[in-house]
Scaffold this motif. Structure first.
Motif, PDB file in Angstrom:
ATOM      1  N   ILE A   1       0.842  -1.205   0.000  1.00 32.16           N
ATOM      2  CA  ILE A   1       0.000   0.000   0.000  1.00 32.16           C
ATOM      3  C   ILE A   1       0.875   1.253   0.000  1.00 32.16           C
ATOM      4  O   ILE A   1       0.642   2.200  -0.760  1.00 32.16           O
ATOM      5  CB  ILE A   1      -0.943  -0.002   1.221  1.00 32.16           C
ATOM      6  CG1 ILE A   1      -1.990  -1.113   1.088  1.00 32.16           C
ATOM      7  CG2 ILE A   1      -1.633   1.355   1.373  1.00 32.16           C
ATOM      8  CD1 ILE A   1      -2.797  -1.349   2.347  1.00 32.16           C
ATOM      9  N   ILE A   2       1.891   1.251   0.870  1.00 32.63           N
ATOM     10  CA  ILE A   2       2.782   2.420   0.968  1.00 32.63           C
ATOM     11  C   ILE A   2       3.510   2.649  -0.351  1.00 32.63           C
ATOM     12  O   ILE A   2       3.661   3.788  -0.811  1.00 32.63           O
ATOM     13  CB  ILE A   2       3.780   2.224   2.124  1.00 32.63           C
ATOM     14  CG1 ILE A   2       3.037   2.262   3.463  1.00 32.63           C
ATOM     15  CG2 ILE A   2       4.868   3.298   2.091  1.00 32.63           C
ATOM     16  CD1 ILE A   2       3.881   1.857   4.657  1.00 32.63           C
ATOM     17  N   LYS A   3       3.957   1.565  -0.974  1.00 34.14           N
ATOM     18  CA  LYS A   3       4.640   1.682  -2.274  1.00 34.14           C
ATOM     19  C   LYS A   3       3.693   2.254  -3.327  1.00 34.14           C
ATOM     20  O   LYS A   3       4.081   3.117  -4.123  1.00 34.14           O
ATOM     21  CB  LYS A   3       5.150   0.319  -2.719  1.00 34.14           C
ATOM     22  CG  LYS A   3       5.876   0.335  -4.050  1.00 34.14           C
ATOM     23  CD  LYS A   3       6.348  -1.060  -4.438  1.00 34.14           C
ATOM     24  CE  LYS A   3       7.025  -1.052  -5.803  1.00 34.14           C
ATOM     25  NZ  LYS A   3       7.453  -2.416  -6.219  1.00 34.14           N
ATOM     26  N   SER A   4       2.450   1.785  -3.321  1.00 38.07           N
ATOM     27  CA  SER A   4       1.464   2.271  -4.297  1.00 38.07           C
ATOM     28  C   SER A   4       1.171   3.753  -4.091  1.00 38.07           C
ATOM     29  O   SER A   4       1.133   4.529  -5.046  1.00 38.07           O
ATOM     30  CB  SER A   4       0.178   1.457  -4.170  1.00 38.07           C
ATOM     31  OG  SER A   4      -0.804   1.912  -5.065  1.00 38.07           O
ATOM     32  N   ILE A   5       0.990   4.146  -2.836  1.00 41.91           N
ATOM     33  CA  ILE A   5       0.738   5.560  -2.538  1.00 41.91           C
ATOM     34  C   ILE A   5       1.952   6.403  -2.910  1.00 41.91           C
ATOM     35  O   ILE A   5       1.822   7.539  -3.386  1.00 41.91           O
ATOM     36  CB  ILE A   5       0.361   5.745  -1.053  1.00 41.91           C
ATOM     37  CG1 ILE A   5      -1.025   5.126  -0.784  1.00 41.91           C
ATOM     38  CG2 ILE A   5       0.368   7.219  -0.657  1.00 41.91           C
ATOM     39  CD1 ILE A   5      -1.421   5.115   0.674  1.00 41.91           C
ATOM     40  N   GLY A   6       3.136   5.827  -2.719  1.00 50.33           N
ATOM     41  CA  GLY A   6       4.355   6.545  -3.085  1.00 50.33           C
ATOM     42  C   GLY A   6       4.394   6.912  -4.554  1.00 50.33           C
ATOM     43  O   GLY A   6       4.899   7.978  -4.926  1.00 50.33           O
ATOM     44  N   VAL A   7       3.854   6.038  -5.399  1.00 54.79           N
ATOM     45  CA  VAL A   7       3.795   6.322  -6.834  1.00 54.79           C
ATOM     46  C   VAL A   7       2.984   7.580  -7.109  1.00 54.79           C
ATOM     47  O   VAL A   7       3.288   8.344  -8.031  1.00 54.79           O
ATOM     48  CB  VAL A   7       3.183   5.112  -7.587  1.00 54.79           C
ATOM     49  CG1 VAL A   7       2.932   5.452  -9.054  1.00 54.79           C
ATOM     50  CG2 VAL A   7       4.107   3.905  -7.489  1.00 54.79           C
ATOM     51  N   ALA A   8       1.950   7.805  -6.300  1.00 51.47           N
ATOM     52  CA  ALA A   8       1.048   8.938  -6.521  1.00 51.47           C
ATOM     53  C   ALA A   8       1.477  10.209  -5.805  1.00 51.47           C
ATOM     54  O   ALA A   8       0.826  11.251  -5.959  1.00 51.47           O
ATOM     55  CB  ALA A   8      -0.367   8.563  -6.080  1.00 51.47           C
ATOM     56  N   THR A   9       2.558  10.148  -5.035  1.00 51.07           N
ATOM     57  CA  THR A   9       2.961  11.313  -4.233  1.00 51.07           C
ATOM     58  C   THR A   9       3.203  12.553  -5.095  1.00 51.07           C
ATOM     59  O   THR A   9       2.786  13.662  -4.737  1.00 51.07           O
ATOM     60  CB  THR A   9       4.228  10.987  -3.423  1.00 51.07           C
ATOM     61  OG1 THR A   9       3.978   9.862  -2.589  1.00 51.07           O
ATOM     62  CG2 THR A   9       4.619  12.175  -2.553  1.00 51.07           C
ATOM     63  N   GLY A  10       3.878  12.362  -6.223  1.00 51.48           N
ATOM     64  CA  GLY A  10       4.124  13.500  -7.112  1.00 51.48           C
ATOM     65  C   GLY A  10       2.834  14.142  -7.582  1.00 51.48           C
ATOM     66  O   GLY A  10       2.710  15.372  -7.617  1.00 51.48           O
ATOM     67  N   ALA A  11       1.850  13.301  -7.935  1.00 47.56           N
ATOM     68  CA  ALA A  11       0.559  13.833  -8.383  1.00 47.56           C
ATOM     69  C   ALA A  11      -0.140  14.593  -7.263  1.00 47.56           C
ATOM     70  O   ALA A  11      -0.776  15.632  -7.507  1.00 47.56           O
ATOM     71  CB  ALA A  11      -0.326  12.687  -8.874  1.00 47.56           C
ATOM     72  N   LEU A  12      -0.027  14.099  -6.032  1.00 47.68           N
ATOM     73  CA  LEU A  12      -0.675  14.770  -4.899  1.00 47.68           C
ATOM     74  C   LEU A  12      -0.054  16.136  -4.648  1.00 47.68           C
ATOM     75  O   LEU A  12      -0.768  17.121  -4.373  1.00 47.68           O
ATOM     76  CB  LEU A  12      -0.567  13.901  -3.644  1.00 47.68           C
ATOM     77  CG  LEU A  12      -1.181  12.502  -3.723  1.00 47.68           C
ATOM     78  CD1 LEU A  12      -1.042  11.785  -2.395  1.00 47.68           C
ATOM     79  CD2 LEU A  12      -2.644  12.573  -4.135  1.00 47.68           C
ATOM     80  N   LEU A  13       1.260  16.211  -4.736  1.00 50.92           N
ATOM     81  CA  LEU A  13       1.934  17.500  -4.559  1.00 50.92           C
ATOM     82  C   LEU A  13       1.508  18.492  -5.638  1.00 50.92           C
ATOM     83  O   LEU A  13       1.265  19.675  -5.360  1.00 50.92           O
ATOM     84  CB  LEU A  13       3.454  17.306  -4.601  1.00 50.92           C
ATOM     85  CG  LEU A  13       4.091  16.596  -3.402  1.00 50.92           C
ATOM     86  CD1 LEU A  13       5.564  16.321  -3.661  1.00 50.92           C
ATOM     87  CD2 LEU A  13       3.924  17.426  -2.138  1.00 50.92           C
ATOM     88  N   ILE A  14       1.412  18.010  -6.870  1.00 50.05           N
ATOM     89  CA  ILE A  14       0.982  18.883  -7.971  1.00 50.05           C
ATOM     90  C   ILE A  14      -0.444  19.362  -7.737  1.00 50.05           C
ATOM     91  O   ILE A  14      -0.768  20.534  -7.969  1.00 50.05           O
ATOM     92  CB  ILE A  14       1.105  18.148  -9.319  1.00 50.05           C
ATOM     93  CG1 ILE A  14       2.573  17.855  -9.640  1.00 50.05           C
ATOM     94  CG2 ILE A  14       0.500  18.989 -10.447  1.00 50.05           C
ATOM     95  CD1 ILE A  14       2.770  16.909 -10.804  1.00 50.05           C
ATOM     96  N   LEU A  15      -1.312  18.467  -7.274  1.00 51.89           N
ATOM     97  CA  LEU A  15      -2.701  18.850  -6.996  1.00 51.89           C
ATOM     98  C   LEU A  15      -2.771  20.002  -6.000  1.00 51.89           C
ATOM     99  O   LEU A  15      -3.484  20.992  -6.220  1.00 51.89           O
ATOM    100  CB  LEU A  15      -3.470  17.649  -6.446  1.00 51.89           C
ATOM    101  CG  LEU A  15      -4.165  16.745  -7.461  1.00 51.89           C
ATOM    102  CD1 LEU A  15      -4.627  15.464  -6.784  1.00 51.89           C
ATOM    103  CD2 LEU A  15      -5.353  17.460  -8.084  1.00 51.89           C
TER     104      LEU A  15
ATOM    105  N   PRO B   1      10.223  19.986 -14.294  1.00 50.04           N
ATOM    106  CA  PRO B   1       9.173  19.149 -13.721  1.00 50.04           C
ATOM    107  C   PRO B   1       7.953  19.963 -13.303  1.00 50.04           C
ATOM    108  O   PRO B   1       8.054  21.154 -12.988  1.00 50.04           O
ATOM    109  CB  PRO B   1       9.856  18.507 -12.508  1.00 50.04           C
ATOM    110  CG  PRO B   1      11.303  18.488 -12.872  1.00 50.04           C
ATOM    111  CD  PRO B   1      11.534  19.743 -13.675  1.00 50.04           C
ATOM    112  N   ALA B   2       6.797  19.296 -13.286  1.00 53.65           N
ATOM    113  CA  ALA B   2       5.523  19.988 -13.079  1.00 53.65           C
ATOM    114  C   ALA B   2       5.455  20.691 -11.722  1.00 53.65           C
ATOM    115  O   ALA B   2       4.958  21.824 -11.626  1.00 53.65           O
ATOM    116  CB  ALA B   2       4.366  19.005 -13.223  1.00 53.65           C
ATOM    117  N   PHE B   3       5.930  20.034 -10.666  1.00 55.32           N
ATOM    118  CA  PHE B   3       5.789  20.612  -9.326  1.00 55.32           C
ATOM    119  C   PHE B   3       6.496  21.963  -9.197  1.00 55.32           C
ATOM    120  O   PHE B   3       5.858  22.961  -8.827  1.00 55.32           O
ATOM    121  CB  PHE B   3       6.288  19.616  -8.272  1.00 55.32           C
ATOM    122  CG  PHE B   3       6.215  20.131  -6.866  1.00 55.32           C
ATOM    123  CD1 PHE B   3       4.998  20.330  -6.242  1.00 55.32           C
ATOM    124  CD2 PHE B   3       7.367  20.435  -6.162  1.00 55.32           C
ATOM    125  CE1 PHE B   3       4.923  20.817  -4.944  1.00 55.32           C
ATOM    126  CE2 PHE B   3       7.320  20.920  -4.871  1.00 55.32           C
ATOM    127  CZ  PHE B   3       6.094  21.108  -4.255  1.00 55.32           C
TER     128      PHE B   3
END
Length: 493
Positions: free
Chosen positions: A74-88, A266-268
């Motif tokens: 779960i933590i690994k999967s959420i880690g994949v989305a961390t960049g998207a969350l920061l951009i959001l 990068p987007a962020f």
């Protein structure tokens, strides 16, 4: 106990094991949409995803997986989305400061004078496509031009659902065809083709798809009611002039974002710089508006200015033009506006992480691949697998990489060139990601544009048509490139 011994304790999930959480999720999401309609992503979908994850966890326990193993997944999967969350979160701040600075109102002001209602949808699609090709980012296009085009459509009395569909269609066409795009680089890297052959080969499916989309948007635009447009235009423009004093100088934050995006930053950090540019413009050109907006006589003006910008960053902006349509349109932004979307993505990545670490996702893919009988069915199956991966894993990158790695050898065995796989990955995983409410892309588009995914989905014509065009090519054996001897794999991926 060693990791190897732990792995030996794991049972291969049965097909029923793998399907049970998926069927449960589909049933609960359907119920959520039925009960809550377009508001289902405000909490109901999150509960469905968590409950489905719980079912997957119970199945994991049954098959010998420990909680620690599943938690790491779960933590690994959420880690994949961390960049998207920061951009959001940063896009929320960008929207707030850009409205406060007058950047978004200026874009709306000029757009209302240039874009006529009857060709607005098609023009929006083309504009977003051109910019996305030049900078390689559908998210940046939606977070800048997209919010302005939604504003123009709302002020004109046009359908914002169709407008969102046109924005997403153009943005994803441009993103898909740009050599600067991350997915356009990722797909050929996974498949083993080169990027320029990949782009050239994609034109066969993407160009017909965008032409169909433009035709539909033109027809929808010609049928739009423009009778009240001229009468409402003057009053809306006058209110924007009075409140924000629009001018080309207020577009500096937009130019900052486009410049750094074109430089492949990068987007962020790009969005952060755009937010800072918006804050500076607000301080320089909207000083009195910001101070009066804070409306606190106990603060000296410079402190009130800082407070106003700070509020816009974390809690957005509330417009008081006196016009209900404009006020509703320009009362947006802030990091807090993205909390529900982040909640949705975290729940989706939790479900996807459990499905992947317990082997359920691989089991589903293996079962689907067993149905492949020839070239056509392989390509059509790839389309379905990538769309399914988008739904289950909630992330377009996983939906490109995971099926791509599993199917690469199969394409070689059937003597198909890597460009067939790379194109199919993009025709499915990339373009359908914004059509799924809990996918990172769908959640981002809905939050940024202020239109529910289920509302714009029927009008994201390019994204809907492209997989069908790709499937048709496969079925009729059109533009299916055979494998050259020089392209034979030398190592397993």
């Amino acid at each position: 106990m060693s990791d190897k011994q732990k792995l030996n304790k794991h049972k291969q999930p049965s097909l029923l094991d793998a399907l049970a959480p998926v069927f449960a999720l589909i049933a609960m999401l359907g119920t959520a949409v039925y009960l809550f309609s377009s508001d289902s992503s405000s909490g109901a979908n999150q509960i469905a995803l968590i409950l489905a994850a719980c079912i997957a966890i119970l199945i994991g326990y049954k098959n010998g997986y420990s909680w620690n193993e599943m938690e790491r997944g779960i933590i690994k999967s959420i880690g994949v989305a961390t960049g998207a969350l920061l951009i959001l979160f940063t896009v929320g701040s960008l929207i707030g400061t850009w409205i406060l600075a007058g950047t978004v109102p200026t874009m709306i002001y000029y757009g209302m004078q240039i874009l006529h209602p009857q060709y607005f949808y098609a023009a929006s699609c083309i504009l977003c496509a051109v910019v996305a090709i030049s900078i390689g980012s559908s998210w940046t296009v939606a977070g800048t031009l997209g919010i302005a085009l939604i504003g123009i459509a709302s002020a004109m009395g046009l359908d914002i659902n169709i407008t969102a569909g046109a924005i997403i269609s153009g943005a994803y066409f441009g993103d898909k065809m740009s050599p600067l795009s991350d997915t356009t680089n990722l797909a050929p890297a996974v498949a083993g083709s080169d990027i320029f052959s990949h782009i050239k080969y994609m034109t066969w499916t993407t160009v017909p798809s965008i032409l169909i989309a433009l035709l539909v948007f033109t027809v929808l635009g010609l049928s739009a009611d423009a009778s009240s447009f001229n009468s409402e235009l003057g009053s809306s423009l006058a209110l924007l002039e009075q409140t924000y004093q629009p001018g080309l100088h207020l577009l500096i934050p937009l130019l900052v974002v486009l410049f750094f995006a074109n430089k492949k930053m990068p987007a962020f950090p790009t969005v952060i710089l755009g937010t800072i540019a918006g804050a500076i413009c607000a301080a320089m050109f909207q000083f009195d508006n910001v101070v009066s907006y804070v409306n606190d006589d106990n603060l000296v003006p410079i402190v009130a200015l800082i407070k106003g910008i700070w509020i816009a960053m974390f809690d957005g902006y509330v417009a008081t033009t006196g016009d209900a349509v404009l006020d509703n349109l320009l009362s947006r932004g802030g990091m807090s506006s993205m909390v529900t979307t982040v909640w949705l993505i975290l729940c989706a990545m939790t479900f996807g992480g459990v499905m992947e670490v317990t082997g359920s996702l691989s089991r589903l893919l293996e079962s689907i691949l067993s149905l492949v009988t020839g070239t056509s069915s392989l390509i059509i199956t790839t389309l379905g697998v990538c769309i399914g991966a988008n739904i289950i894993t909630a992330d377009q990158y996983i939906a490109i990489v995971l099926p791509g790695r599993m199917l690469k050898i199969e394409y070689q065995k059937r003597k198909l060139a890597p460009v067939n796989l790379s194109r199919t990955l993009e025709d499915s995983a990339t373009v359908t990601s914004p059509l799924i409410p809990w996918n990172t892309c769908g959640a981002f588009m809905a939050s940024t544009l202020g239109v529910a995914t289920i509302a714009y989905l029927p009008y994201a014509i390019f994204n809907l048509v492209c997989p069908f065009i790709s499937a048709s090519y496969a079925y009729f054996n059109i533009k299916i490139q055979p494998l050259d001897e020089s392209q034979m794999l030398t190592e397993e991926v």
